[in-house]
Design a protein around this motif. Structure first.
Motif, PDB file in Angstrom:
ATOM      1  N   GLU A  44       0.866  -1.003   0.217  1.00 33.40           N
ATOM      2  CA  GLU A  44      -0.155  -0.119   0.164  1.00 33.40           C
ATOM      3  C   GLU A  44       1.242   0.876  -0.725  1.00 33.40           C
ATOM      4  OE1 GLU A  44      -3.337   2.590   3.051  1.00 33.40           O
ATOM      5  OE2 GLU A  44      -4.189  -0.119   2.175  1.00 33.40           O
ATOM      6  N   PRO A  45       1.269   1.679   0.456  1.00 35.52           N
ATOM      7  CA  PRO A  45       2.884   2.780   0.096  1.00 35.52           C
ATOM      8  C   PRO A  45       3.347   3.009  -0.861  1.00 35.52           C
ATOM      9  CG  PRO A  45       3.160   0.941   2.318  1.00 35.52           C
ATOM     10  CD  PRO A  45       2.105   0.323   1.452  1.00 35.52           C
ATOM     11  N   ALA A  46       3.650   1.885  -1.897  1.00 36.86           N
ATOM     12  CA  ALA A  46       3.798   1.818  -3.009  1.00 36.86           C
ATOM     13  C   ALA A  46       2.946   2.659  -3.560  1.00 36.86           C
ATOM     14  CB  ALA A  46       4.959   0.605  -3.488  1.00 36.86           C
ATOM     15  N   LEU A  47       1.420   1.863  -3.403  1.00 37.57           N
ATOM     16  CA  LEU A  47       0.474   1.831  -3.935  1.00 37.57           C
ATOM     17  C   LEU A  47       0.174   3.610  -3.969  1.00 37.57           C
ATOM     18  CD1 LEU A  47      -1.434   1.189  -6.095  1.00 37.57           C
ATOM     19  CD2 LEU A  47      -3.147   0.635  -4.060  1.00 37.57           C
ATOM     20  N   ARG A  48      -0.334   4.056  -2.800  1.00 34.31           N
ATOM     21  CA  ARG A  48      -0.227   5.600  -2.275  1.00 34.31           C
ATOM     22  C   ARG A  48       1.136   6.427  -2.911  1.00 34.31           C
ATOM     23  NH1 ARG A  48      -4.130   7.271   2.025  1.00 34.31           N
ATOM     24  NH2 ARG A  48      -5.044   4.768   2.649  1.00 34.31           N
ATOM     25  N   ALA A  49       1.887   6.022  -3.251  1.00 36.64           N
ATOM     26  CA  ALA A  49       2.995   6.940  -4.040  1.00 36.64           C
ATOM     27  C   ALA A  49       3.011   6.936  -5.118  1.00 36.64           C
ATOM     28  CB  ALA A  49       4.139   6.749  -2.874  1.00 36.64           C
ATOM     29  N   THR A  50       2.149   6.201  -5.637  1.00 32.90           N
ATOM     30  CA  THR A  50       1.602   6.076  -7.262  1.00 32.90           C
ATOM     31  C   THR A  50       0.712   6.915  -7.955  1.00 32.90           C
ATOM     32  OG1 THR A  50       2.990   3.676  -7.630  1.00 32.90           O
ATOM     33  CG2 THR A  50       1.261   4.778  -9.384  1.00 32.90           C
ATOM     34  N   ALA A  51      -0.811   6.989  -6.467  1.00 34.37           N
ATOM     35  CA  ALA A  51      -1.536   7.782  -6.389  1.00 34.37           C
ATOM     36  C   ALA A  51      -1.402   9.028  -6.665  1.00 34.37           C
ATOM     37  CB  ALA A  51      -2.867   6.933  -5.534  1.00 34.37           C
ATOM     38  N   ASP A  52      -0.398   9.538  -5.622  1.00 35.83           N
ATOM     39  CA  ASP A  52       0.216  10.952  -5.567  1.00 35.83           C
ATOM     40  C   ASP A  52       0.380  11.475  -6.093  1.00 35.83           C
ATOM     41  OD1 ASP A  52      -0.804  10.895  -2.638  1.00 35.83           O
ATOM     42  OD2 ASP A  52       1.205   9.964  -2.148  1.00 35.83           O
ATOM     43  N   GLY A  53       1.446  10.965  -7.592  1.00 43.55           N
ATOM     44  CA  GLY A  53       1.205  11.225  -8.982  1.00 43.55           C
ATOM     45  C   GLY A  53      -0.299  11.954  -9.570  1.00 43.55           C
ATOM     46  N   LEU A  54      -0.481  11.102  -9.777  1.00 40.42           N
ATOM     47  CA  LEU A  54      -1.862  11.353 -10.167  1.00 40.42           C
ATOM     48  C   LEU A  54      -2.632  13.054 -10.316  1.00 40.42           C
ATOM     49  CD1 LEU A  54      -4.478   8.628  -9.692  1.00 40.42           C
ATOM     50  CD2 LEU A  54      -2.935   8.732 -12.050  1.00 40.42           C
ATOM     51  N   PRO A  55      -3.042  13.431 -11.367  1.00 43.48           N
ATOM     52  CA  PRO A  55      -3.332  14.757 -11.451  1.00 43.48           C
ATOM     53  C   PRO A  55      -4.586  14.515 -10.328  1.00 43.48           C
ATOM     54  CG  PRO A  55      -3.486  13.808 -13.576  1.00 43.48           C
ATOM     55  CD  PRO A  55      -2.982  12.919 -12.668  1.00 43.48           C
TER      56      PRO A  55
END
Length: 346
Positions: free
Chosen positions: A25-36
């Motif tokens: 989940e931390p890696a998934l959240r970090a990826t989602a944080d890069g979305l518009p």
């Protein structure tokens, strides 16, 4: 079991899923944080991280079985969970892309015990959020710098095409009265089996597995995926709404050509004829007719065939796993996850 006869045990499946979520989940959240921002807000709601206003939420984001398969597959071939993080994040993003789109196309208003994203944010924004997720899934693999990144992206691309083709077939089935069981199975292989197979194969590739190990784990995942969908289809008719997060008889209400329904309609039984007359009429089914339709699916053998086939696929997948990979805790835990996926209460 090792060559000396020692039994290697793993953690219980639900403990493994909790561990995997904590790792991924931390890696998934970090990826989602890069979305518009607009896409990030919808994705975070869909993942269960916050409510429609952006306030933190404790809503479950689902079992997350696909990333768990990825990290365990990496460990099963001698790699680590960290090695497989890009693979785990990518397959979860693809899965949630498909869910966002499916909910719009199917008109589903509830997922994971709360309103679906499209009912909150609108059809167009939900579709675009799904598009954003599948796009960054490839970016995660590309940015990993892993030796398997290029082949992994091709593997994921093939998987997404198979998933989309399966969904296209599923949508086309809604307008047809001649859907046969073999083509329904092929649809499920594309829509569900291909992504679980990719989860295992991609995880194994990122774990440094040999081509033979990657292929074996891919076959394992595809069989588990088809078995998983068989059981999911059973739950779509007879599942407890408190467990499934969907209304009772939801698949029957939507006239879905799910595997139990098609198996029942394909049977040479009086129940099949009565079910066809009920299922293919223009008017919506009443609550009492939904109960009767479920009885007809059961009476025509759709329920028993689906469960028996799911059990057969589970046995095949476990035999392949044990034959192709050395015994380890990760292999034991992959087996436990497969059993959990196929032997849910229904």
């Amino acid at each position: 079991m090792t060559s000396t006869g020692e039994l290697i045990e793993g953690r219980p499946a639900r403990e493994v899923l909790a561990w995997s979520r904590a790792v991924v989940e931390p890696a998934l959240r970090a990826t989602a944080d890069g979305l518009p921002e607009s896409m990030r807000h919808i994705a975070g709601y869909h993942f269960g991280w916050w409510d429609e206003k952006g306030s933190p939420s404790a809503t479950s984001g689902g079992k997350a079985i696909r990333p768990a398969l990825a990290v365990l597959s990496a460990q099963a071939v001698g790699g680590t969970a960290q090695d497989a993080l890009p693979a785990a994040v990518a397959v979860q993003l693809v899965h949630d892309f498909s869910l966002l789109h499916d909910d719009v196309m199917d008109g589903d208003v509830s997922r994971r015990h709360r309103p679906t994203a499209w009912t909150v944010f609108g059809r167009g924004p939900a579709i675009l959020a799904g598009d954003a997720l599948v796009t960054v899934a490839f970016d995660v693999l590309a940015a990993s710098g892993h030796p398997a990144a290029a082949s992994g992206m091709r593997m994921l691309s093939k998987t997404v095409l198979g998933l989309v083709e399966g969904q296209s077939a599923d949508v086309s089935f809604e307008e047809r009265t001649d859907v046969g069981l073999p083509e329904c199975v092929r649809m499920v292989e594309g829509k569900t089996g291909t992504l679980l197979g990719c989860s295992c194969a991609l995880g194994a590739a990122y774990g440094g597995g040999t081509p033979e190990q990657v292929e074996a784990l891919g076959d394992f995942g595809r069989n588990v995926g088809l078995a998983f969908q068989l059981v999911d289809d059973l739950l779509g008719i007879w599942g407890d709404p408190d467990i499934t997060g969907k209304p009772v008889y939801s698949d029957l209400r939507n006239r879905k050509k799910s595997l139990p329904v098609v198996a029942a309609l394909d049977s040479p039984t009086p129940e099949a004829e009565e079910l066809a007359a009920l299922y293919y009429r223009a008017e919506p089914l009443t609550d009492s007719e939904l109960v009767h339709a479920a009885r007809l699916v059961d009476g025509a053998g759709g329920r028993s065939w689906s469960q028996q086939r799911a059990d057969e696929l589970l046995d095949q997948s476990l035999l392949r796993l044990e034959a192709e990979l050395p015994a380890s805790q990760a292999v034991a835990e992959l087996s436990a996850l497969a059993r959990l996926a196929v032997r849910r209460d229904h």
